[in-house]
Design a protein around this motif. Structure first.
Motif, mmCIF file in Angstrom:
data_model
loop_
_atom_site.group_PDB
_atom_site.id
_atom_site.type_symbol
_atom_site.label_atom_id
_atom_site.label_comp_id
_atom_site.label_asym_id
_atom_site.label_seq_id
_atom_site.Cartn_x
_atom_site.Cartn_y
_atom_site.Cartn_z
ATOM 1 N N VAL A 44 -38.212 -27.112 41.334
ATOM 2 C CA VAL A 44 -39.353 -27.538 42.155
ATOM 3 C C VAL A 44 -39.874 -26.368 42.986
ATOM 4 C CG1 VAL A 44 -40.027 -29.008 44.111
ATOM 5 C CG2 VAL A 44 -38.710 -29.968 42.211
ATOM 6 N N ASP A 45 -38.952 -25.584 43.564
ATOM 7 C CA ASP A 45 -39.358 -24.414 44.360
ATOM 8 C C ASP A 45 -40.186 -23.444 43.528
ATOM 9 O OD1 ASP A 45 -37.957 -25.454 46.451
ATOM 10 O OD2 ASP A 45 -36.276 -24.054 46.299
ATOM 11 N N ARG A 46 -39.709 -23.146 42.343
ATOM 12 C CA ARG A 46 -40.395 -22.166 41.501
ATOM 13 C C ARG A 46 -41.713 -22.711 40.952
ATOM 14 N NH1 ARG A 46 -36.880 -18.003 41.063
ATOM 15 N NH2 ARG A 46 -34.693 -18.496 41.328
ATOM 16 N N ALA A 47 -41.731 -23.971 40.593
ATOM 17 C CA ALA A 47 -42.943 -24.570 40.035
ATOM 18 C C ALA A 47 -44.025 -24.753 41.093
ATOM 19 C CB ALA A 47 -42.619 -25.913 39.389
ATOM 20 N N SER A 48 -43.629 -25.021 42.327
ATOM 21 C CA SER A 48 -44.615 -25.292 43.370
ATOM 22 C C SER A 48 -45.074 -24.029 44.096
ATOM 23 C CB SER A 48 -44.035 -26.275 44.389
ATOM 24 O OG SER A 48 -42.933 -25.675 45.060
ATOM 25 N N GLY A 49 -44.506 -22.893 43.760
ATOM 26 C CA GLY A 49 -44.926 -21.651 44.405
ATOM 27 C C GLY A 49 -44.260 -21.395 45.741
ATOM 28 N N ILE A 50 -43.255 -22.174 46.074
ATOM 29 C CA ILE A 50 -42.554 -21.984 47.350
ATOM 30 C C ILE A 50 -41.906 -20.606 47.395
ATOM 31 C CG2 ILE A 50 -40.527 -22.742 48.668
ATOM 32 C CD1 ILE A 50 -41.315 -25.594 48.055
ATOM 33 N N SER A 51 -41.471 -20.104 46.239
ATOM 34 C CA SER A 51 -40.790 -18.811 46.211
ATOM 35 C C SER A 51 -41.700 -17.672 46.665
ATOM 36 C CB SER A 51 -40.232 -18.521 44.818
ATOM 37 O OG SER A 51 -41.271 -18.505 43.868
ATOM 38 N N GLY A 52 -43.009 -17.886 46.689
ATOM 39 C CA GLY A 52 -43.937 -16.867 47.165
ATOM 40 C C GLY A 52 -44.035 -16.799 48.676
ATOM 41 N N ASN A 53 -43.580 -17.837 49.355
ATOM 42 C CA ASN A 53 -43.610 -17.872 50.814
ATOM 43 C C ASN A 53 -42.184 -17.699 51.326
ATOM 44 O OD1 ASN A 53 -43.549 -18.707 53.526
ATOM 45 N ND2 ASN A 53 -45.315 -20.041 53.220
ATOM 46 N N PRO A 54 -41.874 -16.572 51.999
ATOM 47 C CA PRO A 54 -40.497 -16.302 52.409
ATOM 48 C C PRO A 54 -39.901 -17.380 53.329
ATOM 49 C CG PRO A 54 -41.879 -14.375 52.788
ATOM 50 C CD PRO A 54 -42.773 -15.473 52.344
ATOM 51 N N VAL A 55 -40.690 -17.904 54.244
ATOM 52 C CA VAL A 55 -40.160 -18.906 55.180
ATOM 53 C C VAL A 55 -39.829 -20.201 54.428
ATOM 54 C CG1 VAL A 55 -40.660 -20.295 57.227
ATOM 55 C CG2 VAL A 55 -41.360 -17.896 57.149
ATOM 56 N N LEU A 56 -40.753 -20.658 53.579
ATOM 57 C CA LEU A 56 -40.489 -21.869 52.804
ATOM 58 C C LEU A 56 -39.316 -21.667 51.842
ATOM 59 C CD1 LEU A 56 -44.077 -23.177 51.975
ATOM 60 C CD2 LEU A 56 -42.462 -24.059 53.660
ATOM 61 N N TRP A 57 -39.187 -20.456 51.301
ATOM 62 C CA TRP A 57 -38.083 -20.158 50.397
ATOM 63 C C TRP A 57 -36.745 -20.279 51.136
ATOM 64 C CZ3 TRP A 57 -37.144 -19.925 45.459
ATOM 65 C CH2 TRP A 57 -36.023 -19.259 44.991
ATOM 66 N N GLU A 58 -36.684 -19.751 52.361
ATOM 67 C CA GLU A 58 -35.461 -19.841 53.162
ATOM 68 C C GLU A 58 -35.147 -21.291 53.518
ATOM 69 O OE1 GLU A 58 -33.366 -17.521 53.582
ATOM 70 O OE2 GLU A 58 -34.575 -15.814 53.001
ATOM 71 N N VAL A 59 -36.160 -22.042 53.912
ATOM 72 C CA VAL A 59 -35.949 -23.459 54.238
ATOM 73 C C VAL A 59 -35.476 -24.211 53.001
ATOM 74 C CG1 VAL A 59 -37.117 -25.587 54.959
ATOM 75 C CG2 VAL A 59 -37.551 -23.453 56.186
#
Length: 184
Positions: A44-59
């Protein structure tokens, strides 16, 4: 103070191997559930683009750690109490789960604070000196803190009386010096 007896590395590795075998056999269902949750969250993280946002990736990493807490508690209870959990329960209302959650967040914060330190300090020569020295100081503090707090999470998981950071530090006081002396 009495010297710590030396344990052969073969005994340690055999014990770890046996414990991993016991976990994989007796907590198979919980392992599959925990792994599935973590893999789905990663997809879900990779598909939704969360990995591009460092703060969202950490959360997202913190959410994965929280999702695995029931499995972590089950591992500690199996290895210490020989109690195999019957299921994968998010027992959020229990003190055990709340304390494990709180300390997981604390350890996650300690582990991730260095990532955001450079952006939090204004640019100047003094700030650059802090940015050069701070990682070494934080790593040293983190290692000492985590080594001394390593017995805290298992103690919380098995509902041990007196499972607190103060007692974890008191119980490990002087043992790091013993280990250093034995190596010399």
């Amino acid at each position: 103070m009495a010297a710590i007896p030396s344990i052969p590395i073969g005994v340690i590795l055999r014990t770890v191997w046996n414990d991993l075998g016991e976990i994989s056999f007796r907590l198979r269902r919980q392992f599959i559930i925990a792994l599935s949750i973590v893999v789905v969250l990663d997809i879900v993280d990779r598909a939704s683009g969360i990995s591009g946002n460092p703060v969202l990736w950490e959360v997202s990493g913190l959410i994965s750690a929280v999702a695995a807490l029931p499995f972590e508690i089950a591992i500690f209870r199996l290895l210490i109490l020989d109690e195999a959990a019957p299921g994968y329960h998010f027992a959020i209302s229990t003190i055990r789960f709340q304390r494990m959650l709180a300390w997981t967040v604390v350890f996650w914060t300690i582990g991730n604070i260095l990532t955001y330190l450079p952006g939090a300090i204004a640019s100047s020569e003094a700030a650059m000196a802090v940015l050069i020295i701070a990682p070494f100081v934080m790593i040293f503090i983190g290692i000492v803190f985590l080594m001394r707090a390593a017995i805290l999470l298992p103690a919380i998981a098995v509902d041990a009386p007196g499972a607190s950071i103060g007692n974890a530090f008191a119980d490990t006081r002087g043992h790091l010096d013993d280990l250093r002396r034995e190596r010399n």
